[in-house]
Design an enzyme around this catalytic site. Structure first.
Site, PDB file in Angstrom:
ATOM      1  N   SER A  66      28.777  -6.329  -9.283  1.00 20.19           N
ATOM      2  CA  SER A  66      27.385  -6.698  -9.016  1.00 20.19           C
ATOM      3  C   SER A  66      27.273  -7.297  -7.626  1.00 20.19           C
ATOM      4  CB  SER A  66      26.905  -7.726 -10.050  1.00 20.19           C
ATOM      5  OG  SER A  66      25.650  -8.269  -9.696  1.00 20.19           O
TER       6      SER A  66
ATOM      7  N   TYR B 102      28.291 -15.633 -15.003  1.00 25.69           N
ATOM      8  CA  TYR B 102      28.148 -14.187 -14.783  1.00 25.69           C
ATOM      9  C   TYR B 102      28.568 -13.826 -13.364  1.00 25.69           C
ATOM     10  CZ  TYR B 102      25.970  -9.612 -14.160  1.00 25.69           C
ATOM     11  OH  TYR B 102      25.750  -8.293 -13.870  1.00 25.69           O
TER      12      TYR B 102
END
Length: 244
Positions: free
Chosen positions: A139, A152
């Site tokens: 990401s 995360y």
């Protein structure tokens, strides 16, 4: 990379990025082993074509992983591409939410530990086949984190560095990394603006795969990396206030 006639395992294949990648690879005449936790969704997905092989599996569960590896070794020894896509994100503040131990554990297990274990377990099978590849979905938040999802972001940063290091070790297996921006998926519902569609991501990735481009920066991530390189403080300022 040869884009057709592969056998590909995709985690988190029933929705979002995983489903878009599944559809993109089906268009090139590949067989897909589709992993997910929802058995009904998997059955419905498999009804579309015999080229989809469903397997219900929670990749954070050790017993499920063992069953998956046994299934691959017994019935799909020709598996040559692994796509680690499954991921979860919780938004919370450590000071404001003290009861987050279970969420922390689940994020780390699903986003980082499970993909690494899956690679280790399936590496002998992948290594025995031609056109072998591992694809890890990280990401842009693994490059520059946002405020609301520290765990995360940390897991995606770990996948980013792990992919680079693994690439050094594996000479016969190509290690690709997809670095997405904010994508319109069930996980990001109600979060942020300016999302791209999973199909846009899949299209960009397939073009990069054709050219053997190992690190695939999708959409706005190209700009984020440039800003972070030229002016890290500005990139951090942008992401600090992000609630996407």
């Amino acid at each position: 990379m040869k884009l057709s006639s592969n056998k590909i395992l995709i985690t988190g294949a029933t929705s979002g990025i995983g489903l878009a990648l599944l559809e993109a690879f089906l268009a090139y005449d590949n067989q897909i082993i589709a992993l997910g936790r929802n058995e009904e969704r998997l059955k419905k997905l498999a009804q579309r074509t015999p080229k989809i092989i469903p397997f219900c599996c929670d990749i954070s569960n050790t017993e499920d992983l063992d069953q998956l590896v046994f299934f691959i070794e017994q019935e799909h020894k020709d598996l040559n591409i692994l796509i680690n896509n499954a991921g979860i994100q919780y938004n919370y503040h450590f000071q404001e939410n003290p009861q987050i131990s279970a969420q922390i554990t689940q994020e780390i297990n699903v986003n980082f530990i499970a993909p690494v274990q899956l690679i280790a377990l399936l590496l002998p099978t992948l290594h025995s086949n031609k056109n072998a590849a591992i694809v890890n979905v990280s990401s842009g938040l693994g490059l520059v984190p946002k405020m609301t999802a520290p765990v995360y972001c940390a897991t995606k940063a770990a996948i980013h560095i792990f992919s680079q290091s693994l690439r050094y070790q594996l000479s016969a297996i190509k290690v690709f990394e997809i670095i997405p921006p904010l994508v319109e998926t069930p996980m990001t519902a109600g979060r942020g603006k300016g999302k791209i569609s999973p199909q846009q991501l899949a299209d960009e990735f397939m073009q990069a795969l054709k050219k053997d481009k190992l690190t695939v920066n999708i959409g706005k991530v190209k700009w984020l990396k440039l800003i972070n390189r030229v002016c890290p403080r500005f990139a951090q300022k942008i992401m600090k206030g992000s609630f996407s």
